[in-house]
Motif scaffolding. Structure first.
Motif, short mmCIF file in Angstrom:
data_model
loop_
_atom_site.label_atom_id
_atom_site.label_comp_id
_atom_site.label_asym_id
_atom_site.label_seq_id
_atom_site.Cartn_x
_atom_site.Cartn_y
_atom_site.Cartn_z
N THR A 92 4.06 -18.97 109.26
CA THR A 92 2.43 -18.08 109.63
C THR A 92 3.01 -17.16 110.86
O THR A 92 3.96 -17.33 111.80
N SER A 93 2.20 -16.46 111.04
CA SER A 93 2.01 -15.23 112.20
C SER A 93 1.17 -15.62 112.83
O SER A 93 -0.67 -15.28 112.17
N SER A 94 0.89 -15.67 114.20
CA SER A 94 -0.59 -15.00 114.99
C SER A 94 -0.52 -14.24 115.86
O SER A 94 -0.16 -14.42 116.98
N GLN B 25 4.52 -19.60 113.44
CA GLN B 25 4.63 -20.47 112.98
C GLN B 25 5.69 -21.25 111.82
O GLN B 25 4.97 -20.35 111.25
N LEU B 26 5.89 -22.62 111.87
CA LEU B 26 6.79 -22.81 110.39
C LEU B 26 6.28 -24.19 110.45
O LEU B 26 6.09 -24.74 111.13
N ARG C 236 1.72 -29.72 108.32
CA ARG C 236 2.75 -30.45 109.37
C ARG C 236 3.96 -28.66 110.09
O ARG C 236 4.64 -28.92 109.67
N PRO C 237 3.37 -28.79 111.32
CA PRO C 237 3.70 -27.43 112.54
C PRO C 237 4.90 -28.21 112.67
O PRO C 237 5.72 -29.79 112.88
N LEU C 238 6.19 -27.61 112.53
CA LEU C 238 7.41 -28.03 112.87
C LEU C 238 8.11 -26.79 114.42
O LEU C 238 8.07 -25.88 114.64
N LEU D 221 11.63 -14.70 111.06
CA LEU D 221 10.88 -13.57 110.44
C LEU D 221 10.84 -13.72 108.66
O LEU D 221 9.89 -13.42 108.14
N ALA D 222 11.89 -15.10 108.15
CA ALA D 222 11.84 -15.36 106.76
C ALA D 222 12.46 -16.51 106.69
O ALA D 222 13.35 -17.15 107.17
#
Length: 345
Positions: A212-214, A219-220, A231-233, A243-244
């Motif tokens: 995701t991006s903000s 964030q992954l 769950r955030p990594l 980027l991917a």
């Protein structure tokens, strides 16, 4: 034998396998020529130790099995093109899905005409291909089997371009949720407020990686099989925002800029585990200019190679420390892919 002692043998085996992959389509008369050459060699060759003869027999058997696939007149059952690891899938601007040879760029064969432009890169799980096309004010996620059979998988109420497949399931974004459908119950994972999904990767075991991006930050997150929360990594300190992403060997492979400020078009593939620990970082790849995440696709094949594909731009095959450009996917008619291509998975 410890891991250090086995490293040269492993490297030699990997090199040999990749050399075979570069020529996976033998001529129809390959078997006959092989057997004739073998008979001539047997008449002339002196006796050799048993292990040497056994090694030659194994090599001959391997080529025999490859050649057997191409024997004319032999009974054949339908198999996906993915059995030839040197092909990937892309969609032309007019909505035709087809497979393309990695090394030459030539079209191997058309798979399906979707009748509408494909949005974003297709996704594949090794057997089937999935794509997003405009429909009813939003988008349909459609699936295509190796024989060209097409069906509707799901409908998204808003346009998007993110899609992933793996283990018989497919994941897409609909509004503020990631939806995973296929075998088993449907999963709906809320996207954190203020963030947008820029990439998805679905593992064969059902694990989902969500990028995701903000704003300028990415964030992954990881979603276990069947779960509905992310769950955030935490990535290693100093690692640029990915980027991917894709899954490779049970680990997350993230394509990240070499310079976090975007001043360089160089990227590299970093492999991390689910605790955020770095397993390794690959060779740098120069994309020329750094594209936005929505224009990139990172995918992998059963040999552990990666395909980096950019919308309307270049493609690169990353095989360990070796990087080689891949020709753009263009049909015999001259129509070229408008979106990134993807390995079969």
């Amino acid at each position: 034998m410890n891991e250090r002692e086995g490293a040269p043998e492993a490297a030699e085996l990997r090199s040999g396998l990749h050399a075979l992959v570069d020529d996976v389509e033998p001529r129809g008369d390959a078997l006959a020529k092989l057997l004739a050459a073998r008979r001539r060699h047997t008449r002339k060759a002196p006796r050799r130790p048993l292990f040497a003869v056994g090694g030659a027999a194994v090599a001959a058997a391997a080529v025999f099995l490859v050649a057997l696939v191409a024997l004319p007149g032999a009974p054949r059952r339908p198999e996906p093109v993915s059995v030839a690891p040197n092909s990937y899938v892309a969609a032309s601007a007019d909505g035709e899905l087809a497979s393309y040879d990695v090394l030459s760029g030539r079209q191997v064969r058309p798979l399906a005409q979707l009748g509408a432009p494909v949005r974003g890169a297709p996704a594949a799980d090794g057997v089937r291909i999935f794509a997003r096309i405009p429909a009813g004010g939003g988008e349909d996620v459609v699936g295509v089997s190796a024989d060209g059979t097409r069906w509707r998988v799901a409908h998204a109420t808003r346009p998007g371009s993110v899609l992933a497949a793996g283990g018989g399931r497919v994941a897409h974004v609909d509004a503020d949720q990631v939806v995973v459908s296929g075998s088993g119950a449907e999963q709906r994972i809320p996207v954190p407020a203020g963030q947008r999904v820029t990439d998805l990767a679905l593992g064969g075991d059902g694990r989902l990686a969500v990028l995701t991006s903000s704003g300028a930050d990415s964030q992954l997150g990881v979603v276990p099989p069947g779960a509905t929360t992310m769950r955030p990594l935490a990535l290693p300190a100093g690692t640029c925002g990915p980027l991917a992403v894709t899954w490779s060997g049970g680990k997350i492979a993230a394509l990240s800029p070499a310079a976090c400020d975007g001043s360089s078009g160089r990227v590299r593939i970093t492999t991390v585990d689910e605790n955020g620990e770095m397993i390794g970082a690959g060779a740098p790849v120069d994309l020329g200019a750094l594209p936005g995440p929505e224009r990139l696709q990172l995918s992998t094949d059963p040999l552990g190679r990666f395909l980096i594909s950019v919308t309307g731009g270049g493609q690169w095959l990353v095989d360990g420390s070796a990087v080689r450009p891949v020709p753009r996917a263009c049909a015999p008619s001259g129509e070229c892919a408008a979106e990134p291509g993807t390995f079969w998975g």
